[in-house]
Design an enzyme around this catalytic site. Structure first.
Site, PDB file in Angstrom:
ATOM      1  CD1 TRP A 150      -0.237  -1.609   3.093  1.00  6.35           C
ATOM      2  CD2 TRP A 150       0.623   0.443   3.343  1.00  6.35           C
ATOM      3  NE1 TRP A 150       0.537  -1.614   4.228  1.00  6.35           N
ATOM      4  CE2 TRP A 150       1.073  -0.365   4.418  1.00  6.35           C
ATOM      5  CE3 TRP A 150       1.037   1.774   3.304  1.00  6.35           C
ATOM      6  CZ2 TRP A 150       1.918   0.111   5.423  1.00  6.35           C
ATOM      7  CZ3 TRP A 150       1.876   2.249   4.303  1.00  6.35           C
ATOM      8  CH2 TRP A 150       2.305   1.425   5.339  1.00  6.35           C
ATOM      9  CG  ASN A 151       5.087   1.187   0.451  1.00  3.61           C
ATOM     10  OD1 ASN A 151       4.645   0.230  -0.165  1.00  3.61           O
ATOM     11  ND2 ASN A 151       6.363   1.483   0.474  1.00  3.61           N
ATOM     12  CE  LYS A 174      -4.800  -8.845  -2.868  1.00  3.55           C
ATOM     13  NZ  LYS A 174      -4.551  -7.624  -2.106  1.00  3.55           N
ATOM     14  N   GLY A 226       6.196  -6.716  -1.050  1.00  7.22           N
ATOM     15  CA  GLY A 226       5.493  -6.653   0.231  1.00  7.22           C
ATOM     16  C   GLY A 226       6.380  -7.173   1.339  1.00  7.22           C
ATOM     17  N   GLY A 227       5.746  -7.607   2.407  1.00  8.80           N
ATOM     18  CA  GLY A 227       6.499  -8.067   3.572  1.00  8.80           C
ATOM     19  C   GLY A 227       7.098  -9.452   3.350  1.00  8.80           C
ATOM     20  CD  GLU A 248      12.214  -5.753  -5.845  1.00  7.99           C
ATOM     21  OE1 GLU A 248      12.764  -5.239  -4.855  1.00  7.99           O
ATOM     22  OE2 GLU A 248      12.821  -5.957  -6.914  1.00  7.99           O
ATOM     23  CG  LEU A 249      10.585 -10.099  -0.079  1.00  4.71           C
ATOM     24  CD1 LEU A 249      11.044 -11.434   0.474  1.00  4.71           C
ATOM     25  CD2 LEU A 249       9.080 -10.109  -0.317  1.00  4.71           C
ATOM     26  CB  CYS A 282      10.769  -1.418   0.899  1.00  6.85           C
ATOM     27  SG  CYS A 282      11.018  -0.589  -0.675  1.00  6.85           S
ATOM     28  CD  GLU A 379      10.145  -3.691   6.672  1.00  8.09           C
ATOM     29  OE1 GLU A 379       9.413  -4.698   6.661  1.00  8.09           O
ATOM     30  OE2 GLU A 379      10.483  -3.080   5.640  1.00  8.09           O
TER      31      GLU A 379
END
Ligand code: NAD
Length: 488
Positions: A150-151, A174, A226-227, A248-249, A282, A379
């Site tokens: 969402w960022n 998504k 995401g996470g 991409e975490l 991130c 994090e």
């Protein structure tokens, strides 16, 4: 109130189960739109539309025609950039200054990758003793699934969608349930730009929709941003049906300030790294390692400036930090500040949620007691900076690398040789020297270690969305020995 359906085959659809969920503005705490809660049937409809478009239109277009279509899309996005930025700010509370800047450059991603579409070239391979012509061709994979957080909804979606489309794939996106509206608006522009229906599809909803997309047998590649926890699940599910992934975490990136740095520059860079976007990024520089001779001076500077950061309406040009994205997220960040203090850190600035509407949190700085403290290892994804002193260059490298993550790092020093040594020694996918928090369409981006794998942006990115076909063409006219492998 706007009620968004999901997008498949160029049209908005009602979700099969008829369910919608509220999307809440973090500025006011009020519901401002409703979003379709997609289930597996809706996901299947979107994947079907993407497959049809892939097979019948998009992969059959000449690469130049595909590139031109993406250039047209870029122009339409540019015309609507401000409007989408306002929707995104309303949805996730990021400063309009930041969302406008991001939407302002999104068209450049489509221009860059649109330009690359007809520069994907195979090779002629010399085949030594075999009398044959050998060549490689790069072909698209098919339908690509893109799951985003969402960022920075539209920018992070674009990082995957632009190269995937340029390579000839179609996509099903998504977006995060926390902020889906800007991605839906962005996807609706595809039709205006004349992209074929089904090239860009969007399913909305919660983890179930993401899992249905990941599990769908016709989705040939997954790009997940995401996470780390969800990333592992997506990677494992995709591996279960042998679909490749890009991950991409998260990160716990270190900004390393040497005593010989330009401290004004370092102070601004450290602040930008953690309080830009309220730390909800991130690449947040959430650990700052400071060489001991300047440790106290830097701590005082950072604490003073953090205390003066103007919290407020992210739509206002003078606001420096907006609210966090949601009540739940603020609760999580506050609990992590408590865990930091319980884990040995000392509060230096902030730490409280101001008494006002919206999910605001003071810019917070803690001083860690040990490089292994909770706050040095975990994090937060919020405006919480951990400070820690070091003496030598080797020690700085050791502490910076003592993290399960490896997304980014910043080095602040006037010594060019040292900067080069640090670039070599740091285990991170991006190293900024005397700068922090920059991204362009042509500079590869991605993580080391648990920050993920695969690279977005730059020429590398397109390779995620291509597969190599090896072509052998006999030129000997001889009859093959049926019982031996043709090799040298
Ligand atoms: P998240 O992992 O909670 O959610 C990401 C997406 O996964 C959402 O769209 C969510 O609906 C979906 N999802 C949830 N469960 C799923 C499942 N079982 N299967 C498939 N999809 C599922 O992340 P978030 O809270 O939205 O974002 C914050 C995290 O994202 C942070 O860790 C941050 O570091 C990371 N992030 C990484 C990058 C990067 O480029 N490396 C960029 C931005 C954010």
């Amino acid at each position: 109130m706007r009620r968004y359906g999901f997008i498949a085959g160029g049209a908005e659809h009602l979700p099969a189960a008829g369910k919608y969920f509220d999307t809440v503005s973090p500025i006011s705490g009020e519901t401002w739109a409703q979003i379709a809660e997609c289930g597996a049937a809706d996901v299947a409809l979107a994947v079907g539309a993407a497959s049809t478009c892939f097979e019948t239109v998009w992969s059959r277009l000449s690469p130049t025609a595909r590139g031109k279509a993406l250039l047209r899309f870029a122009e339409v996005i540019a015309e609507h950039a401000r409007q989408i930025a306002e929707i995104e700010t309303c949805d996730n509370g990021k400063l309009l200054k930041e969302t406008s800047a991001q939407l302002g450059v999104v068209p450049d991603w489509f221009r860059y990758f649109g330009g690359l579409a007809d520069k994907i070239e195979g090779r002629v391979v010399p085949l030594n003793g075999i009398e044959a012509f050998g060549m490689t061709k790069y072909e698209p994979l098919g339908v690509v699934g893109v799951i985003t957080p969402w960022n920075s909804p539209v920018l992070l979606t674009t990082l995957a969608v632009a190269p995937a489309l340029a390579a000839g794939n179609t996509v099903v996106i998504k977006p995060s349930e926390v902020a889906s509206a800007s991605v839906l608006e962005f996807a609706l522009l595809a039709r205006k730009a004349g992209l074929p229906d089904g090239a860009i599809n969007v399913v909305t909803g919660f983890g179930e929709a993401g899992a249905a997309l990941t599990d769908h047998p016709d989705v040939r590649q997954m790009t997940f941003t995401g996470g780390e926890g969800i990333g592992r699940r997506v990677a494992a599910a995709a591996a279960g049906r042998v679909a490749p992934t890009v991950m991409e975490l998260g990160g716990k990136s270190a900004n390393i300030v040497f005593a010989d740095a330009n401290l004004d520059q370092a102070e601004a860079g450290v602040l930008a790294g953690i309080f830009g976007a309220g730390g909800q990024t991130c690449i947040a520089g959430s650990r700052t390692l400071i060489q001991r001779p300047v440790f106290e001076a830097m701590r005082a500077r950072l604490a003073t400036r953090a205390g003066r950061i103007r919290l407020g309406d992210p739509m206002e040009a003078t606001t420096e930090m907006g609210p966090l994205v949601s009540a739940d997220h603020r609760k999580l960040v506050v609990s992590k500040i408590a865990a930091a203090v319980a884990g040995g850190a000392r509060l230096v600035a902030g730490g409280n949620a101001p008494d006002r509407p919206g999910y605001f949190l003071e810019p917070t700085i803690v001083e860690a007691g040990d490089a292994q403290d909770y706050i040095m290892q975990n994090e937060v994804f919020g405006p919480v900076l951990a400070l820690y002193p070091f003496d030598t260059e080797d020690e700085a490298v050791r502490i910076a690398n003592a993290s399960p993550y490896g997304l980014a790092a910043g080095v602040w020093s006037r010594d060019v040789a040292r900067c080069h040594r640090m670039v070599d020694a740091l285990k991170a996918g991006t190293v900024w020297v005397n700068m922090y928090r920059a991204m362009t369409f042509n500079m590869p981006f991605g993580g080391f270690k648990q920050s993920g794998y695969g690279r977005l942006n730059g020429q590398e990115a397109i390779m995620n969305y291509l597969q190599t076909k090896a072509v052998w063409i006999d030129r000997s006219d001889r009859v093959q020995d049926p019982f031996s492998l043709k090799t040298e």
